[in-house]
Design a protein around this motif. Structure first.
Motif, PDB file in Angstrom:
ATOM      1  N   LEU A 220      41.735  48.082  46.756  1.00  0.00           N
ATOM      2  CA  LEU A 220      41.750  47.257  46.063  1.00  0.00           C
ATOM      3  C   LEU A 220      42.390  46.008  45.975  1.00  0.00           C
ATOM      4  N   ALA A 221      42.611  46.557  45.018  1.00  0.00           N
ATOM      5  CA  ALA A 221      44.720  45.558  44.064  1.00  0.00           C
ATOM      6  C   ALA A 221      45.325  45.343  45.517  1.00  0.00           C
ATOM      7  N   ALA A 222      45.646  45.876  46.340  1.00  0.00           N
ATOM      8  CA  ALA A 222      46.536  45.172  47.626  1.00  0.00           C
ATOM      9  C   ALA A 222      45.724  44.132  48.469  1.00  0.00           C
ATOM     10  N   LEU A 223      44.918  44.604  48.108  1.00  0.00           N
ATOM     11  CA  LEU A 223      43.578  43.309  49.353  1.00  0.00           C
ATOM     12  C   LEU A 223      43.459  42.330  48.043  1.00  0.00           C
ATOM     13  N   VAL A 269      37.338  49.421  50.895  1.00  0.00           N
ATOM     14  CA  VAL A 269      37.948  50.211  49.875  1.00  0.00           C
ATOM     15  C   VAL A 269      36.741  51.184  49.352  1.00  0.00           C
ATOM     16  N   VAL A 270      35.776  50.597  49.517  1.00  0.00           N
ATOM     17  CA  VAL A 270      34.167  51.526  49.285  1.00  0.00           C
ATOM     18  C   VAL A 270      33.797  52.477  50.049  1.00  0.00           C
ATOM     19  N   SER A 271      33.972  53.635  49.636  1.00  0.00           N
ATOM     20  CA  SER A 271      32.930  54.670  50.789  1.00  0.00           C
ATOM     21  C   SER A 271      31.644  54.299  50.582  1.00  0.00           C
ATOM     22  N   ILE A 272      30.809  54.396  51.451  1.00  0.00           N
ATOM     23  CA  ILE A 272      28.935  54.655  51.591  1.00  0.00           C
ATOM     24  C   ILE A 272      28.998  56.060  52.380  1.00  0.00           C
ATOM     25  N   SER A 273      28.109  57.263  51.613  1.00  0.00           N
ATOM     26  CA  SER A 273      27.798  58.146  51.926  1.00  0.00           C
ATOM     27  C   SER A 273      25.817  58.348  51.517  1.00  0.00           C
ATOM     28  N   VAL A 331      43.206  48.185  37.500  1.00  0.00           N
ATOM     29  CA  VAL A 331      44.804  48.195  38.503  1.00  0.00           C
ATOM     30  C   VAL A 331      45.222  46.999  38.139  1.00  0.00           C
ATOM     31  N   ARG A 332      46.877  46.963  36.981  1.00  0.00           N
ATOM     32  CA  ARG A 332      47.141  46.190  36.641  1.00  0.00           C
ATOM     33  C   ARG A 332      48.583  45.670  37.738  1.00  0.00           C
ATOM     34  N   ASP A 333      48.886  44.561  37.897  1.00  0.00           N
ATOM     35  CA  ASP A 333      50.340  43.701  38.392  1.00  0.00           C
ATOM     36  C   ASP A 333      50.957  44.090  36.702  1.00  0.00           C
ATOM     37  N   ASP A 334      52.621  44.305  36.874  1.00  0.00           N
ATOM     38  CA  ASP A 334      53.596  44.220  36.671  1.00  0.00           C
ATOM     39  C   ASP A 334      53.597  43.427  35.345  1.00  0.00           C
ATOM     40  N   ASP A 335      52.949  42.030  35.125  1.00  0.00           N
ATOM     41  CA  ASP A 335      52.858  41.829  34.111  1.00  0.00           C
ATOM     42  C   ASP A 335      51.669  41.524  33.154  1.00  0.00           C
ATOM     43  N   GLY A 336      50.684  42.783  33.848  1.00  0.00           N
ATOM     44  CA  GLY A 336      49.317  42.691  33.002  1.00  0.00           C
ATOM     45  C   GLY A 336      48.064  42.241  33.477  1.00  0.00           C
ATOM     46  N   ALA A 337      48.228  40.794  34.639  1.00  0.00           N
ATOM     47  CA  ALA A 337      47.562  40.765  35.556  1.00  0.00           C
ATOM     48  C   ALA A 337      46.678  41.675  36.278  1.00  0.00           C
TER      49      ALA A 337
END
Length: 397
Positions: A220-223, A269-273, A331-337
């Motif tokens: 999700l963060a990569a997206l 990114v979300v599995s629905i079962s 999940v944050r970036d290296d700058d904390g965002a």
């Protein structure tokens, strides 16, 4: 329409599949039989005094092995089906996963099928003429597989009677849930503050109804990085979502160019079962234990001891959770965002299952009411300040 599944959810489903171990054993047996048939042309083993002296004797031996393995396989399958029926009616339909994921049952069935297939392949390669050397090594392996199958069958009978005991089932559910707690609520969790995002400019809805099974937060963060935004999953693992219900929200970032996110990308990114699984869903363990306790307290069964044992297991799980923070996954970036966020099930939700439901079912049983009061009093001594209001409300309510 196919239900969205994350890669981790697919791998977990494959590892938990009942057919995987028997299929692997069967494929290995066929390959072993073919490989030994080729080696027989190069090896000469002195087994003439032990194994049948001619093709007719070898054919009779292999036919007996095939017949016996078919009977053994049918017996194991029948015992497993009966165990599943008893567990479903006596405890809860949700404990069937514990039996289907049992490696001993899978290995037993796989060994019997592998022995059957191995004997079938060897039987097909037997020579018709007595002047041709018998596949002595293959016959020796077939007899070894029969001995292994016999020993495994005896152990399987012991194992299935052990796993059918309610104390074993409760302990297995507790152990599985403790593993999930260790993964999803680690002691060294760094994120201890609330996370706020800008108002969303896009909402992705669920395409199909079902239960949230798994959330791949790093995907999700990569997206979100690819689309210049932050993203958040609204339901927690174990929650039900209806078709068209908001699933993922997209939040713009001031310093980046935000582009629309396709629904198919967000759904990955979300599995629905169709059912709950213990992967990220801590509440699934509580639900199984609460079902066992409530069914035990029903007038038709009236087994308070089983309900007490299930409540004790939930006490241990609650004690572990009470000392851990329940902030969202982030999940944050290296700058904390913040790039991705997902909600957790709340501590109050676990208390509602373990305490509220059980107190209602056992309100006329003093053993249950005393145990629940003692559980809440103990939780009060170890709980973080953020969990104390939920505990005190039930303790003094």
């Amino acid at each position: 329409m196919a239900r969205p599944r994350t890669r981790r959810s697919r791998l977990a489903s494959l590892r938990a599949a009942f057919w995987l171990v028997p299929a692997a054993f069967s494929a290995g047996a066929v390959l072993l039989a073919i490989g030994l048939s080729l080696l027989e042309l190069r090896l000469a083993l002195p087994f003439n005094d032990i194994l049948p002296s001619g093709p007719a004797g070898a054919r009779s031996l292999l036919s007996s092995i095939i017949t016996a393995m078919i009977s053994f396989t049918a017996l194991v399958f029948s015992i497993t089906v009966v165990a599943l029926q008893l567990a479903s009616s006596q405890y809860s339909p949700r404990v069937l996963r514990t039996f289907l994921e049992d490696r001993v049952t899978q290995a037993t069935l796989g060994t019997f099928v592998a022995t059957f297939l191995f004997a079938m392949v060897v039987l097909a390669t037997l020579p018709d003429r007595s002047t041709v050397r018998l596949p002595e090594l293959s016959l020796a392996v077939a007899m070894a597989l029969v001995l292994a199958s016999s020993g495994l069958f005896i152990y399987y009978l012991h194992h299935i009677t052990t796993t059918m005991r309610v104390s074993h089932i409760i302990a297995a559910i507790g152990a599985q849930t403790r593993g999930t707690i260790g993964e999803q609520y680690p002691d060294d969790q760094i994120e201890r503050t609330s996370v706020s995002l800008s108002p969303p400019n896009q909402t992705v809805c669920a395409d199909v109804p079902g239960l949230v099974d798994d959330i791949d937060l790093h995907l999700l963060a990569a997206l979100a990085r690819r689309h210049g935004s932050a993203m958040a999953v609204l339901p927690a693992p174990g929650d039900f979502v209806a078709a068209g219900q908001p699933l993922v929200t997209v939040h713009p970032l001031d310093n980046e160019t935000n582009t629309p996110v396709a629904a198919q990308e967000a759904a990955r990114v979300v599995s629905i079962s169709i059912e709950r699984t213990p992967g990220q869903d801590v509440g699934f363990g509580f639900r199984q234990l609460a079902d066992i306790a409530e069914r035990a307290l029903s007038p038709g069964i009236n087994d308070t001891t089983t309900a007490v044992r299930a409540a004790q297991e939930m006490h241990d799980l609650l004690r572990r959770l009470a000392a851990r923070p329940f902030h969202p996954w982030v999940v944050r970036d290296d700058d904390g965002a913040v790039r991705a966020r997902a909600e957790r099930q709340s501590f109050d939700h676990f208390l509602a299952i373990a305490v509220d439901e059980l107190r209602r079912a056992g309100r006329d049983d003093p053993r249950i009411t005393r145990l629940l009061d003692a559980t809440l009093a103990d939780l009060r001594t170890v709980a973080l300040p953020e969990h104390l209001p939920d505990i005190l409300r039930r303790l003094h309510g």
